[in-house]
Design an enzyme around this catalytic site. Structure first.
Site, PDB file in Angstrom:
ATOM      1  N   CYS A 113      41.394  38.357  -7.818  1.00 51.19           N
ATOM      2  CA  CYS A 113      40.120  37.670  -7.536  1.00 51.19           C
ATOM      3  C   CYS A 113      39.485  38.137  -6.231  1.00 51.19           C
ATOM      4  CB  CYS A 113      40.318  36.161  -7.534  1.00 51.19           C
ATOM      5  SG  CYS A 113      40.834  35.533  -9.140  1.00 51.19           S
ATOM      6  N   HIS A 249      33.887  33.242  -3.807  1.00 46.57           N
ATOM      7  CA  HIS A 249      34.555  33.431  -5.093  1.00 46.57           C
ATOM      8  C   HIS A 249      34.483  32.106  -5.843  1.00 46.57           C
ATOM      9  CE1 HIS A 249      37.316  34.286  -8.211  1.00 46.57           C
ATOM     10  NE2 HIS A 249      38.334  33.609  -7.702  1.00 46.57           N
ATOM     11  N   ASN A 279      35.928  30.995 -13.642  1.00 46.35           N
ATOM     12  CA  ASN A 279      36.457  31.975 -12.691  1.00 46.35           C
ATOM     13  C   ASN A 279      36.501  33.341 -13.379  1.00 46.35           C
ATOM     14  OD1 ASN A 279      37.967  33.596 -11.003  1.00 46.35           O
ATOM     15  ND2 ASN A 279      39.608  32.098 -10.674  1.00 46.35           N
TER      16      ASN A 279
END
Ligand code: COA
Length: 322
Positions: A113, A249, A279
């Site tokens: 990520c 993020h 996500n």
């Protein structure tokens, strides 16, 4: 010394959108639970014949168009992904072939990520070293392929997508004070077991599925992001009120709220896409960036703070003037 200036951005989301209600038909979950714990309402899922490189290519074409740049002007492609089309070659080389720019270096960066933040830092360093002038930086993922769709603690959280930016080298001062101000990267491999994929070419020979200790990841994310955000501000001798936009993020709205609260940033200055994208790992920061640039919120000259945390653990931040 050269500086990396953002000249364009782009994005691509697969057509199929899956709502919490739709998920709840096959997984023991509910819209209420997912929204309350994560802020996620929908996520996009790639079609069976769509690979990470397809998403990445579409985002790249969009970014080049917004930069008004021909692919032939590029001299480097850096692609962040944890879900490459194949074990090798790098997904970046597949994008390169489709863009028709054989010969320039193209490689993948793997920091899950945090991948886009890592890729931006790599690109920025190539530019500062005088080894690249026009760089395409992509974050692209098909996490739907590595989810255990029977594990409700993980499968509701992720989605597929891609985002990209084009960086151009400018001699210091030529673009005013625009460009990347600093990059900050960290990793701590001792936390492997808290977020990983239980497969791989050298272990099981299969792609494997994502495994996560959610509470532990949450706890570390909150602490690491607060610390790296502070580090970025201190490095530039700035206070939090100098930031026009936080582009975090998009893992979980509660984690983002926590970082914004630490910075005392009002929610109007935080770019949020987690509700509609879930996500998307390395794609989440460029997707959010592209949304806020496209709808006119982020304007030339605005100070933006991008941050991310992911498996490894890895985490990092990029402070830039758009
Ligand atoms: N639907 C309904 N119930 C669920 C569920 C789901 N999708 N997932 C878990 N639950 C249940 C659990 O089984 C548990 O039930 P129990 O109390 O009967 O055992 C209960 O909900 C609470 O689970 P818990 O794991 O304690 O919830 P939580 O508040 O920690 O929230 C996360 C779980 C995953 C949302 C949260 O920990 C999180 O966001 N972590 C960070 C994850 C992340 O961002 N990862 C990516 C980083 S890049």
């Amino acid at each position: 010394m050269m500086k990396s200036v953002f000249t364009g951005c782009g994005a691509y989301l697969p057509q199929r959108k899956v709502s919490n209600e739709e998920l709840a038909k096959t997984v023991d979950t509910s819209d209420e639970w997912i929204v309350a714990r994560t802020g996620i309402c929908n996520r996009h899922i790639a079609a069976d014949d769509e690979m990470t490189s397809d998403l990445a290519y579409a985002a790249a074409v969009d970014a080049l168009a917004s930069a008004g740049m021909a692919a032939s002007e590029l001299d480097l492609i850096v692609l962040a992904t944890a879900t490459p089309d194949q074990t090798f070659p790098a997904t970046a080389t597949r994008v390169q072939a489709r863009l028709g720019v054989a010969g320039i270096p193209a490689f993948d960066v793997q920091a899950v990520c945090s991948g886009f933040i890592y890729a931006l830092a790599v690109a920025d360093n190539f530019i500062k070293a005088g080894q690249a002038r026009n760089v395409l930086v992509i974050g692209a993922e098909t996490f739907s392929r590595i989810l255990d769709w029977e594990d409700r603690t993980t499968c509701v959280l992720f989605g597929d997508g891609a985002g990209a930016v084009v960086l151009r080298a400018e001699a210091n001062g030529d673009a005013g004070d625009r460009g990347i101000m600093s990059t900050h990267l960290h990793a701590d491999g001792r936390h492997h077991d808290k977020l990983y994929v239980d497969g791989g070419p050298s272990s099981t020979g299969t792609a494997g599925f994502l495994r996560m200790q959610g509470k532990e990841v949450f706890r570390h994310a909150v602490a690491n992001l607060a610390s790296v955000v502070r580090e970025a501000l201190t490095a530039n001798n700035l206070q939090a009120d100098a930031i026009d936009w936080l582009v975090p993020h998009q893992a979980n709205k509660r984690i983002i709220d926590h970082t914004a609260k630490k910075l005392k940033m009002p929610t109007e200055k935080v770019v949020l896409t987690v509700a509609e994208h879930g996500n998307t790992s390395a794609a989440s920061v460029p997707l959010a960036l592209n949304e806020a640039v496209s709808d006119g919120r982020i304007k030339q000259g605005d100070v933006i703070l991008m941050e991310a945390m992911g498996g490894g653990f890895t985490w990092g931040a990029v402070l830039a003037r758009w």
